[in-house]
Scaffold this active site. Structure first.
Site, PDB file in Angstrom:
ATOM      1  N   LYS A  95       0.772  -1.287  -0.017  1.00  0.00           N
ATOM      2  CA  LYS A  95      -0.068   0.095  -0.106  1.00  0.00           C
ATOM      3  C   LYS A  95       1.021   1.104  -0.001  1.00  0.00           C
ATOM      4  O   LYS A  95       0.603   2.393  -0.531  1.00  0.00           O
ATOM      5  CB  LYS A  95      -0.977   0.203   1.297  1.00  0.00           C
TER       6      LYS A  95
ATOM      7  N   ASP B 195      -1.326   4.529   8.047  1.00  0.00           N
ATOM      8  CA  ASP B 195      -1.672   3.379   7.326  1.00  0.00           C
ATOM      9  C   ASP B 195      -3.126   3.486   6.486  1.00  0.00           C
ATOM     10  O   ASP B 195      -3.286   3.441   5.666  1.00  0.00           O
ATOM     11  CB  ASP B 195      -1.744   2.115   8.366  1.00  0.00           C
TER      12      ASP B 195
ATOM     13  N   LYS C 229      -4.035   3.553   2.319  1.00  0.00           N
ATOM     14  CA  LYS C 229      -5.241   2.713   1.962  1.00  0.00           C
ATOM     15  C   LYS C 229      -6.507   3.555   1.382  1.00  0.00           C
ATOM     16  O   LYS C 229      -6.978   3.338   0.243  1.00  0.00           O
ATOM     17  CB  LYS C 229      -5.718   1.731   3.004  1.00  0.00           C
TER      18      LYS C 229
END
Ligand SMILES: NC(=O)c1ccc[n+]([C@@H]2O[C@H](COP(=O)([O-])OP(=O)(O)OC[C@H]3O[C@@H](n4cnc5c(N)ncnc54)[C@H](OP(=O)(O)O)[C@@H]3O)[C@@H](O)[C@H]2O)c1
Length: 446
Positions: A121, A217, A221
């Site tokens: 990612k 994180d 995404k």
């Protein structure tokens, strides 16, 4: 396939004569789970790929390190460049993570006309557009289902199934660690610090937890999801971001009092032709589907013009779930290699499925019996269940006088055993009638 491709055989990966050969870059949490699926489920995968699928090489940093999977000898190497330039390898699976050397290796694999599957990612959220352009130019696939929400199929639905619809908004719980912490704070009234320590104890945190806690994180995404939903490149830096470290138990209590749950929500929407993407803690009404997503689970809630509201839910991380998404991508790329563009799984089935008899289904039941109110009734009802090998999980007795009510829930037994019990109960002298019966689903037992 479009005409350009048909007229340009030099940019299309040639159909494989033999097995489709996979080069794996990385054999950690995810890579070892991918290797296990490829080694253990060979024949099932062959049916879906249109050709045998063979794990041909596994590149790691330290070949001597013990692995979570038993690899055939000669497969492991520390020469990742050798793997991406090996002319016998058709598909490169990048699960080493990080920016470099992953980016360089993927570009090299693409230039060498290999399809690429990645779970990275971080890389996609910063350089996805360049990688995609390189893959287009080389006429190969770049597939990345596992890069967002691990095992939940959400990339392909956004890219393909919803291609004819307009996405109004995407809202997701995209980070399992923070969702676990917020669930503990909500359900156990634990402080942020205690909930974080518990997440740590269970192995849900990274060595540096800030990528999760500060929303980096989830932002990476969301950048990938936004690009898919709005067909334009969105990078991590475009995502406004706030983490969960300032959320207190008092905030959680106040939210409950007003009928809300606090979640770290990633939101992307198109407003006046512009994309707005943000990750921040937010109060969601308890009735919202995302409010019910507990612990380390992830979910993506999509609102579109025509399909309306859709929700994708499941495990967003872990070797098994992530490998499931990666092997799904490998199957798609393998079908391109083998020439089985519509693999057998899509257009026909060779065999009729073996259908289990309805009576064999494992079920639990809720049953309400109207019974006579006299001593020994419960014992004879219990004996009737036992005669058909159905055991009772719970029982509640209500009522006095002539009639009383027994409400029971059974443990798992077959449908046939339950039906046999019901017909016996109907003839039992202490049972007036069966008032109600309904199957119970969604418990751990069935
Ligand atoms: N873990 C998850 O639940 C999850 C979920 C979704 C997506 N992902 C993504 O999947 C990727 C892999 O994650 P992971 O958890 O499996 O990581 P990991 O356990 O740290 O494994 C990384 C693997 O890559 C190898 N590697 C690292 N640098 C290398 C290099 N320069 N040359 C050759 N090999 C190298 C390592 O080799 P050694 O073993 O020899 O050190 C190791 O086998 C990441 O992009 C991650 O974001 C992970």
């Amino acid at each position: 396939m479009n005409d350009d491709h048909q007229n340009s055989p030099d940019v299309v990966a040639a159909p494989a004569a033999g097995p489709v050969r996979i080069g794996l870059l990385g054999c950690g949490v995810v890579g070892s789970a991918v290797a296990r699926v490829l080694l253990e489920q060979g024949s099932a995968l062959q049916n879906r790929a249109g050709a045998p699928v063979e794990l041909a090489a596994v590149a790691v940093r330290d070949p001597q390190k013990p692995r979570n999977v038993e690899l055939p000898s000669g497969l492991v190497t520390n020469d990742a460049r050798g793997v991406v330039s090996d002319p016998t390898i058709d598909i490169v699976v990048e699960v080493m993570g990080g920016m470099e050397p992953a980016a360089r290796l993927i570009i090299e694999a693409i230039r060498n006309k290999k399809h690429v599957v990645t779970a990275n990612k971080e890389l996609l959220a910063s350089s996805g557009s360049e990688l995609m352009a390189a893959a287009d130019a080389a006429g190969v696939d770049l597939l990345f289902e596992a890069s967002v929400a691990g095992g939940i199929p959400v990339v392909r639905p956004l890219k393909e199934s919803l291609a004819g619809d307009r996405v109004r908004r995407v809202m997701g719980i995209l980070n399992g660690t923070t969702n676990f912490i917020l669930t503990r704070m909500s359900e156990n009234e634990e402080s942020f610090e205690i909930a974080l320590a518990e997440a740590d104890r269970l192995g849900y945190t990274e060595a540096d937890p800030s990528a999760d806690l500060e929303g980096h994180d989830a932002a990476a995404k969301l950048a990938i999801l936004s690009s898919l939903a709005y067909g334009a490149h969105v990078v991590t830096g475009d995502v406004e971001r706030e983490g969960i470290t300032k959320v207190s138990v008092d905030d959680v209590r106040a939210a409950h009092d007003m009928g809300y749950e606090i979640k770290l929500v990633a939101v992307a929407e198109e407003v006046d032709g512009m994309v707005s993407a943000r990750v921040h803690p937010a109060m969601l009404p308890k009735t919202h589907p995302l409010a019910a997503v507990r612990n380390e689970f992830n979910a993506v809630f999509v609102e579109t013009d025509h399909a309306g509201e859709l929700m994708f839910y499941g495990r967003g991380a872990g070797g098994g779930p992530t490998a499931s998404a990666i092997v799904g991508d490998i199957m798609e790329a393998a079908r391109s290699v083998s020439g089985a563009f519509q693999g057998p799984a899509y257009h026909h089935y060779d065999e009729k499925a073996a259908i289990r008899a309805p009576g064999e289904a494992a079920v639990r039941y809720y049953i309400v019996l109207s019974v006579l109110d006299r001593p020994g009734v419960l014992a004879s009802v219990a004996a009737t269940f036992a005669d058909s090998n159905v055991s009772i999980a719970s029982v509640r007795q209500e009522g006095h006088g002539q009639a009383a009510t027994l409400t029971l829930i059974t443990h798992t037994a077959t449908e046939a055993q339950h039906q046999e019990t019901f017909s016996r109960l109907e003839h039992l002298d202490v049972v007036d009638r069966i008032e109600s019966q309904m199957r119970v689903l969604g418990t751990d037992e069935v």
